[in-house]
Scaffold this active site. Sequence first.
Site, PDB file in Angstrom:
ATOM      1  N   HIS A  39       0.807  -1.223   0.000  1.00 16.48           N
ATOM      2  CA  HIS A  39       0.000   0.000   0.000  1.00 16.48           C
ATOM      3  C   HIS A  39       0.843   1.277   0.000  1.00 16.48           C
ATOM      4  O   HIS A  39       0.343   2.352   0.301  1.00 16.48           O
ATOM      5  CB  HIS A  39      -0.965   0.028   1.200  1.00 16.48           C
ATOM      6  CG  HIS A  39      -2.042  -1.011   1.129  1.00 16.48           C
ATOM      7  ND1 HIS A  39      -3.291  -0.744   0.627  1.00 16.48           N
ATOM      8  CD2 HIS A  39      -2.044  -2.330   1.454  1.00 16.48           C
ATOM      9  CE1 HIS A  39      -4.031  -1.855   0.679  1.00 16.48           C
ATOM     10  NE2 HIS A  39      -3.287  -2.832   1.177  1.00 16.48           N
ATOM     11  N   ASP A  41       2.410   2.317  -2.742  1.00 13.73           N
ATOM     12  CA  ASP A  41       2.449   2.915  -4.090  1.00 13.73           C
ATOM     13  C   ASP A  41       1.547   4.139  -4.227  1.00 13.73           C
ATOM     14  O   ASP A  41       1.959   5.166  -4.733  1.00 13.73           O
ATOM     15  CB  ASP A  41       2.196   1.881  -5.211  1.00 13.73           C
ATOM     16  CG  ASP A  41       0.805   1.277  -5.240  1.00 13.73           C
ATOM     17  OD1 ASP A  41       0.111   1.319  -4.196  1.00 13.73           O
ATOM     18  OD2 ASP A  41       0.422   0.752  -6.300  1.00 13.73           O
ATOM     19  N   GLY A 131      -6.615 -12.819  -8.909  1.00 14.17           N
ATOM     20  CA  GLY A 131      -7.134 -12.297  -7.648  1.00 14.17           C
ATOM     21  C   GLY A 131      -6.346 -12.720  -6.427  1.00 14.17           C
ATOM     22  O   GLY A 131      -6.879 -12.724  -5.321  1.00 14.17           O
ATOM     23  N   GLY A 133      -3.191 -11.369  -5.807  1.00 10.12           N
ATOM     24  CA  GLY A 133      -2.205 -10.332  -5.537  1.00 10.12           C
ATOM     25  C   GLY A 133      -0.945 -10.439  -6.380  1.00 10.12           C
ATOM     26  O   GLY A 133       0.042  -9.760  -6.113  1.00 10.12           O
ATOM     27  N   LEU A 134      -0.961 -11.282  -7.407  1.00  5.10           N
ATOM     28  CA  LEU A 134       0.226 -11.423  -8.257  1.00  5.10           C
ATOM     29  C   LEU A 134       0.033 -10.691  -9.588  1.00  5.10           C
ATOM     30  O   LEU A 134       0.801 -10.874 -10.532  1.00  5.10           O
ATOM     31  CB  LEU A 134       0.542 -12.905  -8.483  1.00  5.10           C
ATOM     32  CG  LEU A 134       0.801 -13.715  -7.202  1.00  5.10           C
ATOM     33  CD1 LEU A 134       1.068 -15.172  -7.523  1.00  5.10           C
ATOM     34  CD2 LEU A 134       1.962 -13.128  -6.405  1.00  5.10           C
ATOM     35  N   SER A 136      -2.439 -10.535 -12.105  1.00  6.90           N
ATOM     36  CA  SER A 136      -2.853 -11.113 -13.386  1.00  6.90           C
ATOM     37  C   SER A 136      -3.491 -10.047 -14.266  1.00  6.90           C
ATOM     38  O   SER A 136      -3.395 -10.107 -15.488  1.00  6.90           O
ATOM     39  CB  SER A 136      -3.824 -12.280 -13.173  1.00  6.90           C
ATOM     40  OG  SER A 136      -5.073 -11.829 -12.710  1.00  6.90           O
ATOM     41  N   SER A 137      -4.131  -9.059 -13.654  1.00 10.20           N
ATOM     42  CA  SER A 137      -4.783  -8.028 -14.468  1.00 10.20           C
ATOM     43  C   SER A 137      -3.736  -7.187 -15.206  1.00 10.20           C
ATOM     44  O   SER A 137      -3.886  -6.913 -16.402  1.00 10.20           O
ATOM     45  CB  SER A 137      -5.706  -7.145 -13.628  1.00 10.20           C
ATOM     46  OG  SER A 137      -5.000  -6.485 -12.606  1.00 10.20           O
ATOM     47  N   GLU A 169      -6.993   0.401 -16.468  1.00 11.92           N
ATOM     48  CA  GLU A 169      -7.603  -0.244 -15.295  1.00 11.92           C
ATOM     49  C   GLU A 169      -8.341   0.777 -14.420  1.00 11.92           C
ATOM     50  O   GLU A 169      -9.425   0.505 -13.925  1.00 11.92           O
ATOM     51  CB  GLU A 169      -6.529  -0.995 -14.481  1.00 11.92           C
ATOM     52  CG  GLU A 169      -7.137  -1.857 -13.401  1.00 11.92           C
ATOM     53  CD  GLU A 169      -6.287  -3.060 -12.994  1.00 11.92           C
ATOM     54  OE1 GLU A 169      -5.381  -3.458 -13.760  1.00 11.92           O
ATOM     55  OE2 GLU A 169      -6.552  -3.602 -11.911  1.00 11.92           O
ATOM     56  N   ASP A 181       1.764  -2.455 -10.359  1.00 15.21           N
ATOM     57  CA  ASP A 181       1.613  -3.718 -11.079  1.00 15.21           C
ATOM     58  C   ASP A 181       2.074  -3.597 -12.528  1.00 15.21           C
ATOM     59  O   ASP A 181       2.822  -4.438 -13.036  1.00 15.21           O
ATOM     60  CB  ASP A 181       0.149  -4.183 -11.060  1.00 15.21           C
ATOM     61  CG  ASP A 181      -0.357  -4.442  -9.653  1.00 15.21           C
ATOM     62  OD1 ASP A 181       0.439  -4.333  -8.709  1.00 15.21           O
ATOM     63  OD2 ASP A 181      -1.553  -4.747  -9.504  1.00 15.21           O
TER      64      ASP A 181
HETATM   65  P1  ADP Z   1      -4.908  -9.714  -9.653  1.00 16.05           P
HETATM   66  O1  ADP Z   1      -4.469  -8.680 -10.608  1.00 16.05           O
HETATM   67  O2  ADP Z   1      -4.310  -9.563  -8.299  1.00 16.05           O
HETATM   68  O3  ADP Z   1      -4.742 -11.106 -10.164  1.00 16.05           O
HETATM   69  P2  ADP Z   1      -7.446  -8.495 -10.211  1.00 16.05           P
HETATM   70  O4  ADP Z   1      -8.786  -8.614  -9.572  1.00 16.05           O
HETATM   71  O5  ADP Z   1      -6.838  -7.162 -10.318  1.00 16.05           O
HETATM   72  O6  ADP Z   1      -6.484  -9.519  -9.445  1.00 16.05           O
HETATM   73  O7  ADP Z   1      -7.520  -9.082 -11.688  1.00 16.05           O
HETATM   74  C1  ADP Z   1      -8.035 -10.366 -11.947  1.00 16.05           C
HETATM   75  C2  ADP Z   1      -8.967 -10.305 -13.142  1.00 16.05           C
HETATM   76  O8  ADP Z   1      -8.234 -10.049 -14.355  1.00 16.05           O
HETATM   77  C3  ADP Z   1      -9.665 -11.624 -13.419  1.00 16.05           C
HETATM   78  O9  ADP Z   1     -10.797 -11.792 -12.592  1.00 16.05           O
HETATM   79  C4  ADP Z   1     -10.044 -11.444 -14.879  1.00 16.05           C
HETATM   80  O10 ADP Z   1     -11.177 -10.623 -15.016  1.00 16.05           O
HETATM   81  C5  ADP Z   1      -8.854 -10.679 -15.445  1.00 16.05           C
HETATM   82  N1  ADP Z   1      -7.864 -11.585 -16.071  1.00 16.05           N
HETATM   83  C6  ADP Z   1      -6.555 -11.643 -15.790  1.00 16.05           C
HETATM   84  N2  ADP Z   1      -5.912 -12.567 -16.562  1.00 16.05           N
HETATM   85  C7  ADP Z   1      -6.848 -13.107 -17.358  1.00 16.05           C
HETATM   86  C8  ADP Z   1      -6.838 -14.142 -18.360  1.00 16.05           C
HETATM   87  N3  ADP Z   1      -5.738 -14.803 -18.677  1.00 16.05           N
HETATM   88  N4  ADP Z   1      -8.024 -14.441 -18.953  1.00 16.05           N
HETATM   89  C9  ADP Z   1      -9.150 -13.801 -18.602  1.00 16.05           C
HETATM   90  N5  ADP Z   1      -9.220 -12.842 -17.671  1.00 16.05           N
HETATM   91  C10 ADP Z   1      -8.104 -12.479 -17.039  1.00 16.05           C
HETATM   92 MG    MG Z   2      -4.844  -6.612 -10.470  1.00 13.70          MG
END
Ligand code: ADP
Ligand code: MG
Length: 394
Positions: A39, A41, A131, A133-134, A136-137, A169, A181
């Site tokens: 937190h 950032d 979801g 915390g690594l 993925s978004s 985002e 991120d």
């Molecule tokens: P984090 O970034 O910590 O993983 P977030 O809630 O910020 O969690 O982002 C997760 C969301 O990003 C997923 O619920 C989905 O909507 C989207 N997402 C990320 N990677 C993919 C993927 N490979 N395919 C589809 N959706 C994805």
């Molecule tokens: Mg995210």
Amino acid sequence: MIDPGERKERMAERFRQIYGRDPQAWRRAPGRVDLMGSHTDYNQGYVMTMTIDRDTWVAAASRPDRRVAICSMNIAGCNEFSLDELKQPLQLPASATDWTSYVAGVAWAMGADGWPVSGFDGLVHSTVPFGSGLSSSAALEMAVAALFEALGGYRVERLRLAQLGQRAENQYVGMNCGILDQFSSVMGQAGSTILLDCRSLSGQIIPMPPDLAVAICDTRLERHLAGTEYSERRAQCEEGARILGGIYPQVRTLRDVSAEMLSRHRADLPEVVYRRCKFIVQEDQRVLELADCLPEGDRARLGELFSASFAGARDLYEISVPAMQAMHAAMSAAPGVVGARQAGAGFGGCLVALVENARADTFAEYVSQAYTRSTGIQPNVYTVQASDGAGRLA
Ligand code: ADP
Ligand code: MG
């Protein structure tokens, strides 16, 4: 971990099933973990961040009609949209939006910044868990941004690219995240961590000592903070900075607050705001100390810094939950552990540890068993290596 050749073949096969032709362009972007700096950032402070060797790949073939068709191998539901009809929606909570809005958001942000974006058929596959915390978004956003670069034959300055992902985002998906991120996913370098200054947006490469491994310990408890908890913490930090800024004109954010200023004016702050500020001020300091002692691998100091970060997240910032505490207890008692703390924004998700390389396997085994014994949940424990930032496949 899935073999890269096999992963590519499986994606190509799925791509052909969906679109009836071969993909022409491939891009990837990694997830990330914070070794220190929760937190900090959005308070314009410091973070020690590291990319991981779990990433998001996008395979694509361009199309002439300015439309994007996008599918994921991780989540059901393809989508198709026109690049000429991207409208910035009202700020929605992230939970209310479809995953493909991350893709549309990047197209919108890059287009609005003047970069040509062209249509494609695309398929996404990620090894970054969602979801937890690594990031993925951000990995998804930055892989798609790198794809638009590839299709358009241009290269956006790296920091700018990260900012465009953040804008997507923040303003398109409706999640008010900081730059951490996306910055990490773009700037990562194999074998190194990055000391990120969230005010100047500059990163300093800090090498990882070769005899230490980074272990991710995923509680498998999905985070539930998209809305209230996260924005509440942000608001409390802003309130603290505003009050202290009234006393010290040089204070713009908590980045400018010293431990001494904070303790002197404790009585001027609401109790809860004081605790939030104290955590951020101390956490910033810990990031700088970590940058200093990580390369030499001073075990005692590393352990203290990680423990203090965990305790602060639990007691001062109050972003811990019982499963995270059970995980921390398991990690702290495990063979080979050097330091253990919460990663990400809290309320579930992952913890992160520095572990003696030679004992990483025993560590993982011990933590899995101990955590399952106390919670009944089967966790995911694995070591990660820092990987290169967004771009071509290796
Ligand atoms: P984090 O970034 O910590 O993983 P977030 O809630 O910020 O969690 O982002 C997760 C969301 O990003 C997923 O619920 C989905 O909507 C989207 N997402 C990320 N990677 C993919 C993927 N490979 N395919 C589809 N959706 C994805
Ligand atoms: Mg995210």
